[in-house]
Write an enzyme that holds these catalytic residues in place. Structure first.
Site, short mmCIF file in Angstrom:
data_model
loop_
_atom_site.label_atom_id
_atom_site.label_comp_id
_atom_site.label_asym_id
_atom_site.label_seq_id
_atom_site.Cartn_x
_atom_site.Cartn_y
_atom_site.Cartn_z
N LYS A 182 0.85 -1.27 -0.05
CA LYS A 182 -0.16 0.02 0.07
C LYS A 182 0.96 1.14 0.09
O LYS A 182 2.11 1.18 -0.04
CB LYS A 182 -0.95 -0.25 1.28
C1 LIG Z 1 -5.02 -4.66 1.42
C2 LIG Z 1 -6.37 -4.49 1.65
C3 LIG Z 1 -7.16 -4.99 2.73
C4 LIG Z 1 -6.56 -5.71 3.77
O1 LIG Z 1 -5.56 -5.05 4.38
P1 LIG Z 1 -4.63 -5.76 5.34
O2 LIG Z 1 -3.84 -4.82 5.88
O3 LIG Z 1 -3.70 -6.65 4.33
O4 LIG Z 1 -5.30 -6.55 6.20
C5 LIG Z 1 -8.54 -4.86 2.70
N1 LIG Z 1 -9.30 -4.54 1.55
C6 LIG Z 1 -8.61 -4.05 0.46
C7 LIG Z 1 -9.22 -3.36 -0.79
C8 LIG Z 1 -7.24 -4.16 0.44
O5 LIG Z 1 -6.68 -3.78 -0.82
#
Ligand SMILES: *Cc1c(COP(=O)(O)O)cnc(C)c1O
Length: 369
Positions: A182
């Site tokens: 991210k």
């Molecule tokens: C990355 C992501 C998540 C979950 O995040 P984590 O930190 O990996 O638990 C949830 N929703 C979306 C759309 C994501 O891209």
């Protein structure tokens, strides 16, 4: 051909991040100390929220948001099917039913004209796919009219705006992830931003076993007594992680500017056989998902040229768990399925260079030839 493999995403860790983490390792508090609060306050300022509550992952943040929204057994939560399964799982964790929804063919977000609303609908989870905000004005109006909670899964969208306004201004609970893929990372981590003091209180209790006070504050006052009032979890994010997040947050705007520059360059350089994502200057551009024919073959050819790609997403209703538990079947959401068959996320990250991008474009031209 490139010498070094280009991944589709990559974290960026600088010496200043390492120094910040080291300072915490040498301090008195490794978890739930002053750095958690410092990160929460800086993050809340950044996204224009009154409060932000840190969680151990984006998934835990979504779970917390569902709890804060009061979602429980008998309730339905509307979630677009073209997302990571965690967006929908968060409702299921609380015994509610995730009701999957078709997406609009262009932006691949919830289509406000086609929401599967019912008497049991309690909340709507708007996923900002790839960083392109969902139609927040209409979703906000709809949620107000029907007294529903609007949860934003903004895991792709840190820094995005909608019609000139921050995502936060559309409410109610906005969830972020700090997974290394991210915009900014804490290793694992997440955050829920909210303007509601009541939501903040519920989120903090939920992430700490359902206990209404924090160990550090009790220690400062020399008190042992605490009460567990609801069934919560240990979803805390450590001071170590928050030091990394706080340091990363300071460079977030540079990373976002680079992502936007890459999106413009891709749009100009990609061959006509490739369908580019919507041209949205307000997008957070977590991903750069193009659509093309013979997707699997093209991805394999790019891999041979040391270019990484990924597919976002296998629609949630195609996963065996969702088919077995909720009765979904292939064919239920034709728009999402047609998109899924052709989607391929090209490399996109805050430290990727324009030279990297040229490598992707020329490898893609060869793969399509
Ligand atoms: C990355 C992501 C998540 C979950 O995040 P984590 O930190 O990996 O638990 C949830 N929703 C979306 C759309 C994501 O891209």
């Amino acid at each position: 051909m490139r010498e070094k493999f280009l991944p589709y995403c990559r974290q960026e860790v600088q010496p200043e991040d390492i120094a910040a983490v080291t300072r915490v390792l040498e301090s008195d508090w490794l978890t739930t100390g002053p750095t958690v609060e410092a990160f929460e306050q800086a993050f809340a300022r950044e996204v224009g929220a009154r409060f932000a509550v840190a969680f151990s992952s984006g998934t835990a943040a979504l779970h917390g948001a569902m709890f804060a929204a009061g979602v429980g057994p008998g309730d339905e939560v509307i979630v677009p099917t073209l997302t990571f399964c965690a967006s929908a799982n968060s409702a299921a964790y609380l015994g509610a039913r995730p009701v999957l929804a078709e997406v609009d063919p262009e932006r691949l977000n919830l289509d406000p004209d086609r929401l599967p609303l019912s008497e049991a609908t309690r909340a709507v989870t708007a996923v900002h796919y790839a960083g392109h905000p969902a139609p927040l004005e209409r979703l906000r109006a709809l949620c107000d009219e029907r007294k529903l909670v609007l949860v934003q899964d903004a895991c792709h969208a840190l820094g995005a705006t909608y019609r000139g306004q921050p995502l936060q201004s559309y409410g109610d609970l906005v969830c972020y992830s700090f997974h290394p893929a991210k915009h900014i990372t804490t290793g694992e981590g997440g955050m829920v931003a909210t303007d509601s003091e009541e939501h903040q209180r519920r989120l903090k209790t939920f992430r700490n076993h359902g206990i209404t006070s924090e160990a550090r504050h009790r220690a400062e006052k020399g008190q042992f007594y605490y009460e567990m009032q609801v069934l919560g979890y240990n979803y805390r994010l450590s001071d170590i992680s928050c030091a990394l997040g706080l340091s990363q947050l300071g460079r977030h705007h540079q990373g976002l500017a680079r992502r936007r520059e890459l999106a413009r360059a891709y749009r100009e350089a990609l061959p006509a056989l490739v369908q580019t994502p919507p041209d949205d200057p307000e997008s957070g551009w977590h991903l750069y998902p193009v659509r093309l024919d013979h997707r699997d073959r093209v991805a394999a050819r790019l891999r041979e040229e040391r270019i990484g790609t990924q597919v976002h997403y296998i629609p949630v209703h195609l996963h065996p768990y969702y088919q077995e538990t909720y009765g979904y079947r292939a064919g239920d959401f034709p728009v999402a399925e047609a998109a899924y068959a052709r989607l391929l996320s090209l490399p996109m990250f805050g430290s990727m260079t324009l030279e990297d991008l040229e490598d992707v474009v020329s490898a893609l031209r060869r793969a399509l030839a």
